[in-house]
Design a protein around this motif. Sequence first.
Motif, PDB file in Angstrom:
ATOM      1  N   GLY A  38       0.778  -1.225   0.000  1.00  0.00           N
ATOM      2  CA  GLY A  38       0.000   0.000   0.000  1.00  0.00           C
ATOM      3  C   GLY A  38       0.810   1.276   0.000  1.00  0.00           C
ATOM      4  N   THR A  39       2.084   1.210   0.283  1.00  0.00           N
ATOM      5  CA  THR A  39       2.897   2.416   0.293  1.00  0.00           C
ATOM      6  C   THR A  39       3.640   2.515  -1.031  1.00  0.00           C
ATOM      7  N   CYS A  40       3.316   3.523  -1.805  1.00  0.00           N
ATOM      8  CA  CYS A  40       3.929   3.692  -3.120  1.00  0.00           C
ATOM      9  C   CYS A  40       5.350   4.229  -3.006  1.00  0.00           C
ATOM     10  N   ASP A  41       6.252   3.618  -3.750  1.00  0.00           N
ATOM     11  CA  ASP A  41       7.620   4.102  -3.922  1.00  0.00           C
ATOM     12  C   ASP A  41       7.900   4.050  -5.418  1.00  0.00           C
ATOM     13  N   ALA A  42       7.802   5.185  -6.098  1.00  0.00           N
ATOM     14  CA  ALA A  42       7.911   5.229  -7.556  1.00  0.00           C
ATOM     15  C   ALA A  42       9.339   5.069  -8.063  1.00  0.00           C
ATOM     16  N   GLU A  43      10.327   5.263  -7.234  1.00  0.00           N
ATOM     17  CA  GLU A  43      11.716   5.242  -7.678  1.00  0.00           C
ATOM     18  C   GLU A  43      12.108   3.951  -8.410  1.00  0.00           C
ATOM     19  N   LEU A  62       3.161  -2.201 -10.583  1.00  0.00           N
ATOM     20  CA  LEU A  62       2.596  -2.323  -9.235  1.00  0.00           C
ATOM     21  C   LEU A  62       3.549  -3.074  -8.317  1.00  0.00           C
ATOM     22  N   ALA A  63       4.137  -4.149  -8.800  1.00  0.00           N
ATOM     23  CA  ALA A  63       5.073  -4.925  -7.981  1.00  0.00           C
ATOM     24  C   ALA A  63       6.318  -4.103  -7.631  1.00  0.00           C
ATOM     25  N   GLU A  64       6.831  -3.353  -8.592  1.00  0.00           N
ATOM     26  CA  GLU A  64       8.033  -2.536  -8.353  1.00  0.00           C
ATOM     27  C   GLU A  64       7.775  -1.416  -7.351  1.00  0.00           C
ATOM     28  N   THR A  65       6.587  -0.824  -7.408  1.00  0.00           N
ATOM     29  CA  THR A  65       6.295   0.330  -6.551  1.00  0.00           C
ATOM     30  C   THR A  65       5.688  -0.053  -5.211  1.00  0.00           C
ATOM     31  N   GLY A  66       5.155  -1.274  -5.097  1.00  0.00           N
ATOM     32  CA  GLY A  66       4.486  -1.690  -3.871  1.00  0.00           C
ATOM     33  C   GLY A  66       3.104  -1.098  -3.705  1.00  0.00           C
ATOM     34  N   THR A  85      -1.679   7.540  -1.052  1.00  0.00           N
ATOM     35  CA  THR A  85      -0.362   6.951  -0.815  1.00  0.00           C
ATOM     36  C   THR A  85      -0.240   5.537  -1.369  1.00  0.00           C
ATOM     37  N   ASP A  86      -1.374   4.904  -1.681  1.00  0.00           N
ATOM     38  CA  ASP A  86      -1.342   3.535  -2.191  1.00  0.00           C
ATOM     39  C   ASP A  86      -1.485   3.464  -3.715  1.00  0.00           C
ATOM     40  N   ARG A  87      -1.376   4.615  -4.411  1.00  0.00           N
ATOM     41  CA  ARG A  87      -1.599   4.648  -5.854  1.00  0.00           C
ATOM     42  C   ARG A  87      -0.378   5.172  -6.589  1.00  0.00           C
ATOM     43  N   VAL A  88      -0.080   4.551  -7.733  1.00  0.00           N
ATOM     44  CA  VAL A  88       0.948   5.043  -8.641  1.00  0.00           C
ATOM     45  C   VAL A  88       0.237   5.489  -9.916  1.00  0.00           C
ATOM     46  N   THR A  89       0.627   6.648 -10.420  1.00  0.00           N
ATOM     47  CA  THR A  89       0.059   7.170 -11.656  1.00  0.00           C
ATOM     48  C   THR A  89       1.111   7.083 -12.742  1.00  0.00           C
ATOM     49  N   VAL A  90       0.749   6.453 -13.844  1.00  0.00           N
ATOM     50  CA  VAL A  90       1.670   6.263 -14.968  1.00  0.00           C
ATOM     51  C   VAL A  90       1.135   7.076 -16.151  1.00  0.00           C
ATOM     52  N   LYS A  97       4.334   6.078 -25.274  1.00  0.00           N
ATOM     53  CA  LYS A  97       5.550   5.959 -24.471  1.00  0.00           C
ATOM     54  C   LYS A  97       5.314   6.509 -23.074  1.00  0.00           C
ATOM     55  N   ILE A  98       5.742   5.751 -22.079  1.00  0.00           N
ATOM     56  CA  ILE A  98       5.597   6.206 -20.692  1.00  0.00           C
ATOM     57  C   ILE A  98       6.519   7.390 -20.468  1.00  0.00           C
ATOM     58  N   THR A  99       5.959   8.483 -19.945  1.00  0.00           N
ATOM     59  CA  THR A  99       6.719   9.704 -19.732  1.00  0.00           C
ATOM     60  C   THR A  99       6.930  10.041 -18.266  1.00  0.00           C
ATOM     61  N   ARG A 100       6.093   9.481 -17.383  1.00  0.00           N
ATOM     62  CA  ARG A 100       6.189   9.828 -15.957  1.00  0.00           C
ATOM     63  C   ARG A 100       5.555   8.723 -15.121  1.00  0.00           C
ATOM     64  N   ILE A 101       6.212   8.395 -14.003  1.00  0.00           N
ATOM     65  CA  ILE A 101       5.670   7.461 -13.034  1.00  0.00           C
ATOM     66  C   ILE A 101       5.817   8.127 -11.668  1.00  0.00           C
ATOM     67  N   ALA A 102       4.680   8.378 -11.027  1.00  0.00           N
ATOM     68  CA  ALA A 102       4.701   9.112  -9.762  1.00  0.00           C
ATOM     69  C   ALA A 102       3.656   8.564  -8.808  1.00  0.00           C
TER      70      ALA A 102
END
Length: 104
Positions: A38-43, A62-66, A85-90, A97-102
Motif C-alpha cells: 500500500g505504500t507507493c515508492d515510484a523510484e 505495481l510490484a516494483e512500486t508496492g 499513498t497507495d496509488r501510482v500514476t503512470v 511511451k511512458i513519460t512519468r511514473i509518480a
Amino acid sequence: MKFLLLSATSTAMTLLASCAPADLPKGGLSVSHPEGDGTCDAEPAQTFIGTRANDALASEILAETGSRTLRWAGPDTALTMDYRTDRVTVSYDEHGKITRIACG
C-alpha cells in the motif's frame, strides 16, 4: 441544425478514437493489486520510462512500486487531484511511451 451538429461531432469523435492505438491502456482507469503493502515508492519503477504503455506492464509496475492501485494517464486525460499513498500514476504520451511514473 442541432441534430446535424451533434451527428457531425459524434462522427468526428468516432474517427479520432479509431486513430488511437488499440493496445494502449485507457487513460484514467485503474488496475488493482491487492498484494502490495500500500505504500507507493515510484523510484524503482523509473526504469519503465520510455517503454510502451500497455496493460501487461501494470502488474510489473505495481510490484516494483508496492502500490495497491495503478492509474493510467493518457495524453489530455483529466485526473482527480486527490493524493493517495497507495496509488501510482503512470503517464504516457500520444505515441504510447511512458513519460512519468509518480505516486499519488
